[in-house]
Motif scaffolding. Sequence first.
Motif, PDB file in Angstrom:
ATOM      1  N   LEU A 111     -41.214  12.175 -12.936  1.00  0.00           N
ATOM      2  CA  LEU A 111     -41.063  10.731 -13.111  1.00  0.00           C
ATOM      3  C   LEU A 111     -40.385  10.112 -11.895  1.00  0.00           C
ATOM      4  O   LEU A 111     -40.824   9.072 -11.385  1.00  0.00           O
ATOM      5  N   LEU A 112     -39.327  10.736 -11.411  1.00  0.00           N
ATOM      6  CA  LEU A 112     -38.610  10.196 -10.260  1.00  0.00           C
ATOM      7  C   LEU A 112     -39.483  10.226  -9.009  1.00  0.00           C
ATOM      8  O   LEU A 112     -39.473   9.273  -8.214  1.00  0.00           O
ATOM      9  N   ASP A 113     -40.239  11.305  -8.817  1.00  0.00           N
ATOM     10  CA  ASP A 113     -41.145  11.364  -7.672  1.00  0.00           C
ATOM     11  C   ASP A 113     -42.179  10.245  -7.729  1.00  0.00           C
ATOM     12  O   ASP A 113     -42.577   9.694  -6.697  1.00  0.00           O
ATOM     13  N   PHE A 114     -42.625   9.902  -8.921  1.00  0.00           N
ATOM     14  CA  PHE A 114     -43.653   8.873  -9.087  1.00  0.00           C
ATOM     15  C   PHE A 114     -43.065   7.467  -8.949  1.00  0.00           C
ATOM     16  O   PHE A 114     -43.727   6.558  -8.441  1.00  0.00           O
ATOM     17  N   ALA A 115     -41.824   7.297  -9.401  1.00  0.00           N
ATOM     18  CA  ALA A 115     -41.202   5.976  -9.361  1.00  0.00           C
ATOM     19  C   ALA A 115     -40.636   5.659  -7.981  1.00  0.00           C
ATOM     20  O   ALA A 115     -40.691   4.510  -7.525  1.00  0.00           O
ATOM     21  N   TYR A 116     -40.081   6.665  -7.301  1.00  0.00           N
ATOM     22  CA  TYR A 116     -39.482   6.470  -5.986  1.00  0.00           C
ATOM     23  C   TYR A 116     -40.483   6.798  -4.890  1.00  0.00           C
ATOM     24  O   TYR A 116     -41.416   7.586  -5.075  1.00  0.00           O
ATOM     25  N   THR A 117     -40.251   6.243  -3.708  1.00  0.00           N
ATOM     26  CA  THR A 117     -41.116   6.538  -2.570  1.00  0.00           C
ATOM     27  C   THR A 117     -40.835   7.929  -2.010  1.00  0.00           C
ATOM     28  O   THR A 117     -41.721   8.566  -1.456  1.00  0.00           O
ATOM     29  N   ASN A 118     -39.598   8.400  -2.140  1.00  0.00           N
ATOM     30  CA  ASN A 118     -39.229   9.689  -1.570  1.00  0.00           C
ATOM     31  C   ASN A 118     -39.116  10.752  -2.652  1.00  0.00           C
ATOM     32  O   ASN A 118     -39.174  10.449  -3.846  1.00  0.00           O
ATOM     33  N   MET A 119     -38.943  12.018  -2.231  1.00  0.00           N
ATOM     34  CA  MET A 119     -38.970  13.163  -3.148  1.00  0.00           C
ATOM     35  C   MET A 119     -37.629  13.339  -3.842  1.00  0.00           C
ATOM     36  O   MET A 119     -36.574  13.283  -3.203  1.00  0.00           O
ATOM     37  N   PHE A 120     -37.683  13.574  -5.135  1.00  0.00           N
ATOM     38  CA  PHE A 120     -36.477  13.901  -5.882  1.00  0.00           C
ATOM     39  C   PHE A 120     -36.585  15.255  -6.587  1.00  0.00           C
ATOM     40  O   PHE A 120     -35.588  15.793  -7.047  1.00  0.00           O
ATOM     41  N   SER A 121     -37.789  15.778  -6.665  1.00  0.00           N
ATOM     42  CA  SER A 121     -37.947  17.090  -7.291  1.00  0.00           C
ATOM     43  C   SER A 121     -37.307  18.181  -6.450  1.00  0.00           C
ATOM     44  O   SER A 121     -36.980  19.268  -6.958  1.00  0.00           O
ATOM     45  N   THR A 122     -37.112  17.908  -5.153  1.00  0.00           N
ATOM     46  CA  THR A 122     -36.489  18.901  -4.268  1.00  0.00           C
ATOM     47  C   THR A 122     -34.975  18.754  -4.208  1.00  0.00           C
ATOM     48  O   THR A 122     -34.304  19.555  -3.548  1.00  0.00           O
ATOM     49  N   LEU A 123     -34.442  17.736  -4.858  1.00  0.00           N
ATOM     50  CA  LEU A 123     -32.994  17.520  -4.841  1.00  0.00           C
ATOM     51  C   LEU A 123     -32.298  18.650  -5.599  1.00  0.00           C
ATOM     52  O   LEU A 123     -32.693  19.020  -6.698  1.00  0.00           O
ATOM     53  N   LYS A 124     -31.241  19.191  -4.996  1.00  0.00           N
ATOM     54  CA  LYS A 124     -30.519  20.276  -5.630  1.00  0.00           C
ATOM     55  C   LYS A 124     -29.571  19.749  -6.693  1.00  0.00           C
ATOM     56  O   LYS A 124     -29.099  18.600  -6.620  1.00  0.00           O
ATOM     57  N   VAL A 125     -29.284  20.587  -7.683  1.00  0.00           N
ATOM     58  CA  VAL A 125     -28.301  20.227  -8.694  1.00  0.00           C
ATOM     59  C   VAL A 125     -26.946  20.042  -8.005  1.00  0.00           C
ATOM     60  O   VAL A 125     -26.554  20.822  -7.128  1.00  0.00           O
ATOM     61  N   CYS A 176     -38.111  -3.254   6.033  1.00  0.00           N
ATOM     62  CA  CYS A 176     -36.720  -2.789   6.032  1.00  0.00           C
ATOM     63  C   CYS A 176     -36.523  -1.552   6.905  1.00  0.00           C
ATOM     64  O   CYS A 176     -35.458  -0.921   6.853  1.00  0.00           O
ATOM     65  N   HIS A 177     -37.559  -1.163   7.673  1.00  0.00           N
ATOM     66  CA  HIS A 177     -37.522   0.032   8.519  1.00  0.00           C
ATOM     67  C   HIS A 177     -37.348   1.300   7.696  1.00  0.00           C
ATOM     68  O   HIS A 177     -36.726   2.267   8.134  1.00  0.00           O
ATOM     69  N   MET A 178     -37.898   1.301   6.499  1.00  0.00           N
ATOM     70  CA  MET A 178     -37.811   2.473   5.624  1.00  0.00           C
ATOM     71  C   MET A 178     -39.187   3.045   5.313  1.00  0.00           C
ATOM     72  O   MET A 178     -39.372   3.773   4.342  1.00  0.00           O
ATOM     73  N   GLU A 179     -40.164   2.735   6.165  1.00  0.00           N
ATOM     74  CA  GLU A 179     -41.516   3.220   5.893  1.00  0.00           C
ATOM     75  C   GLU A 179     -41.584   4.741   5.893  1.00  0.00           C
ATOM     76  O   GLU A 179     -42.448   5.336   5.232  1.00  0.00           O
ATOM     77  N   ARG A 180     -40.677   5.410   6.619  1.00  0.00           N
ATOM     78  CA  ARG A 180     -40.695   6.874   6.651  1.00  0.00           C
ATOM     79  C   ARG A 180     -40.200   7.477   5.333  1.00  0.00           C
ATOM     80  O   ARG A 180     -40.369   8.673   5.102  1.00  0.00           O
ATOM     81  N   MET A 181     -39.597   6.627   4.462  1.00  0.00           N
ATOM     82  CA  MET A 181     -39.177   7.118   3.155  1.00  0.00           C
ATOM     83  C   MET A 181     -40.350   7.250   2.183  1.00  0.00           C
ATOM     84  O   MET A 181     -40.193   7.841   1.114  1.00  0.00           O
ATOM     85  N   ILE A 182     -41.506   6.713   2.535  1.00  0.00           N
ATOM     86  CA  ILE A 182     -42.688   6.867   1.673  1.00  0.00           C
ATOM     87  C   ILE A 182     -43.298   8.231   1.976  1.00  0.00           C
ATOM     88  O   ILE A 182     -43.953   8.421   2.994  1.00  0.00           O
ATOM     89  N   SER A 183     -43.049   9.157   1.090  1.00  0.00           N
ATOM     90  CA  SER A 183     -43.436  10.548   1.320  1.00  0.00           C
ATOM     91  C   SER A 183     -44.948  10.696   1.419  1.00  0.00           C
ATOM     92  O   SER A 183     -45.704  10.126   0.628  1.00  0.00           O
ATOM     93  N   ALA A 184     -45.357  11.517   2.399  1.00  0.00           N
ATOM     94  CA  ALA A 184     -46.777  11.820   2.552  1.00  0.00           C
ATOM     95  C   ALA A 184     -47.200  12.972   1.646  1.00  0.00           C
ATOM     96  O   ALA A 184     -48.396  13.273   1.538  1.00  0.00           O
ATOM     97  N   LYS A 185     -46.243  13.615   0.987  1.00  0.00           N
ATOM     98  CA  LYS A 185     -46.533  14.804   0.184  1.00  0.00           C
ATOM     99  C   LYS A 185     -46.862  14.487  -1.267  1.00  0.00           C
ATOM    100  O   LYS A 185     -47.201  15.403  -2.027  1.00  0.00           O
ATOM    101  N   LYS A 186     -46.743  13.230  -1.671  1.00  0.00           N
ATOM    102  CA  LYS A 186     -46.931  12.904  -3.082  1.00  0.00           C
ATOM    103  C   LYS A 186     -47.387  11.466  -3.218  1.00  0.00           C
ATOM    104  O   LYS A 186     -47.338  10.676  -2.262  1.00  0.00           O
ATOM    105  N   ASP A 187     -47.807  11.121  -4.428  1.00  0.00           N
ATOM    106  CA  ASP A 187     -48.156   9.739  -4.735  1.00  0.00           C
ATOM    107  C   ASP A 187     -46.942   9.064  -5.360  1.00  0.00           C
ATOM    108  O   ASP A 187     -46.022   9.717  -5.865  1.00  0.00           O
ATOM    109  N   CYS A 188     -46.924   7.756  -5.317  1.00  0.00           N
ATOM    110  CA  CYS A 188     -45.869   6.998  -5.987  1.00  0.00           C
ATOM    111  C   CYS A 188     -46.382   5.608  -6.288  1.00  0.00           C
ATOM    112  O   CYS A 188     -47.374   5.154  -5.704  1.00  0.00           O
TER     113      CYS A 188
END
Length: 973
Positions: A656-670, A849-861
Amino acid sequence: MRVAGKGLIDRAAPLSFRFDGHSYDGLAGDTLASALLANGIKLMGRSFKYHRPRGVYSAGSEEPNALVTVGRGAAAEPNIRATVQELYGGLEAVSQNRWPSLGFDVLSLNDLGAPFLGAGFYYKTFMWPQSFWEKVYEPFIRRAAGLGGLSGAPNPDHYDKGYLFCDLLVIGAGPTGLMAALAAGRAGADVLLVDEDSRMGGRLLAETQEVGGQPGHLWVDNVLAELDSLPNVRRMVRTTVTGVHDGGTFGALERVSHHRGTRGDGVPLETFWRIVAKSSVLAAGALERGIAFRNNDRPGIMQAGAVRAYLNRWGVTPGKTVTVFGNNDGAHQTVRDLQDAGVHVAALIDSREDAPLLPGVQVFKGSVVSNAAGRHGLEAITLRTPLGEERIATDCLAVSGGWNATVHLTCHLGARPEWSEQIASFVPMAGAVPGMVAAGACNGQMSTAACLAAGVAAAGQALGREISVDLPQAEDDPYRLSPIWAVPGKGRAWLDFQNDVSVKDVKQAAHENFRSVEHMKRYTTQGMATDQGKNSNMQALALLADATGRGIPETGTTTFRPPYTPVAIAALGAGARGKGFAPERFTTSHAVSVEMGAPMVATGLWYRPSYFPRERENTWRDSCDREVGYVRNSVGVCDVSTLGKIDIQGPDAAALLDFAYTNMFSTLKVGRVRYGLMLREDGHVMDDGTTARLGETHYVMTTTTAAAGPVMRHLEFITQALRPDWDVRITSATEQWAQFAVAGPKARDLLNGLLDTPIDNDSFPFMACGDVSVAGVAGRLFRISFSGEHAYEVAVPARYGESLFKLLVERAEALEGGAYGMEALNVLRIEKGFITHAEITGRVTAFDCHMERMISAKKDCIGKTMAQREGLLDPDRERLVGLKAVGPVKQITAGAHLFNEGDAAHRVHDQGYVTSVGWSPSLERYVALGFVRGGMARVGERVRMVDHLRDVETVLEIVDPVQFDPEGERVRG
């Protein structure tokens, strides 16, 4: 006009009331309509377009004519149906849509202009000359529009809302609904029985037939007594189910105090209920329809079923000499009831050639009524027989064109009803509403015996079990009719009485190629009245079918939508007035902040301290500069509890977070936190914030204060509409946690004095998170910063918030720091180039906002594809920059626009605008953020700032948005 020995009213309880300034007497149990009829009052209103005189037509909520305003002053309520308004002592009502009086209405002159005001005249008339629209047409239309009028004063009445849950919702308490509730109640189900009338029983209260060997109303009383004895059954009178919605949810309006002479004591006028039912039984009955003929709208012309209702329930005869006109056996029952009560019946006119005869009354078989005479009240009718025309003197005509099944609620989820040739009416489509079973007259079962049996069967079907209940004996005569919709002839024959739609209007719509029933409705305004076509739609579509050469099933029906009957906006928005509309939300530190002298400012619905003044500080800037110094040089404390906090748990939480956000959250560590950017579906930035991973399937999302609600809705939309297959639960936890930012070089020193287990840079690095114990209280700690300083956010359950805030401020002051408010927070974040909704205004993209690199190329959102549109990646777009003053005037103002030096300050030369400004005591100058065409490619250039509103103009230099500690060393210290 009272009839001795008839009615269910209390003749020992007289009531006095007023109508149009005159006093009258009624009885307890009367409606306003029955009381007026009892006093010989037939003229009760005027139609909308032609202001034709109109009298009461029905005996229920489908009434199109007898609309009145009840009460006076601010408490006056317009468009109350006199057939529904219960009588009480002191009731005051006035007629509507007339001037200067009901008997003499100047705008009745419209009727003389009827040839120029036919169907669709408004599409053809108000076109020329163009200058007349604003000066003549619009003012006239506005004055003429509407029926009743509001007082213009604030509404003093109280409205409420409520929630109910049940196994079985039974809608309607006639014979079908009563048997369904009784069967389900005896079976142990949790039953809710609702009915819009003030007394349950439906048509059994209006008829003379027996049920179970006793009068129908007495059988009803016995059933109600048993239902009241069952702890699993709840009855609600004066409650109309207004709409059917998804998931077994129903809207219902309860008229709580409309029948009371005094209001107040905390009792609402109306309550709007949200009912959630596992299953439901629709026992809404049927509505009688009329037959259109010339001048069929005269006061005194009524539904035959209504005439029986006024006679048998309220003990009133609507006329001294009554004539009955119908195409079915119900008309014959009306004659019998009137004769038994001693009321003179002039004639029975039956359009059927094989109509049965009745003793004691002249029966005209194969005949129709072709005209009616009388202006303010019916005086005579003209009937057309096989032998010619006759004229009959009469002051009341009871008309029955058959009965329409009440299918409205079964269509609210988009289903269309099905045509039944047997009863010449539409009936509900099977499965139209999941979990709903339609039964009784609303499903085409027209006899009382059939309704009783259908109620028991429907209860069993709805509950999914077989239920056996002994059925009482009741009338089981077949329903016989020969459809007739309108009587051919000259003159205007009326369909929609309130909107003055005639048979000719429907035919004209078809002639002008408005052949769709929906187009015809809008062209003629047929069915747009307060009764929503309950009395006229069936006739209109049948006539449209004839005019277009189609069958009725092929022609179809208009779309039935909620609400079933009119609902006041105040009831729908119960509680949303004053503070209820814009509630004041206070943080746990609110009282302490006020004690410290902080001016409170609204941020969304929350109130937050602007700054914390001290003695000898002359302006807010003095306080703000001091508080900024706390954070930059020592330690500051700020309540950030208003930030949205959404708890996300489940195996698919990361997806859900990967889909809602532009960047990856499934790789975030606990135990770690990550900044995220969220886009709308159109590719523009919706919100930003941080999300912490507290466990393998447990995340806590933080949103901005303003977007907490919209983000929650956004996530619910994803999980319900886009990915309902995901196993994830989202819960708003904003109010459950009190959260405080502790920022500055001494932040860790302050916290270690409160944490039961101290932290250091290795055990709790930048962007770490985890559970902690704060002075013995279980809490959470996040190492994040919105100031660019070494900072933390500490969260504890809300009940400990005030205490923790006091401790934090006290210890901060001991370290030469203290509390800081919104003004200082704004300066701190502008110095670091951090954005808020001052920048992400809804028209800004990640690229801007100069955050275009936060849109991950590895997933959809959400929004990814739309964000890649060529126009949204144009380098010449307005993009985020920092700004500093270099001209003689050092002031920068938010909202000012930017122009190239040398260009005139005109819109065509606009280069961008300023979004946020603050005075930086650290840099000793104004710092600002804004958007400029070309963005960072123009760093070092100068632009002219012009603020026409404040009359400020200066020269600014475009700089990097990060104007303080650009290397970010302080945040990791």
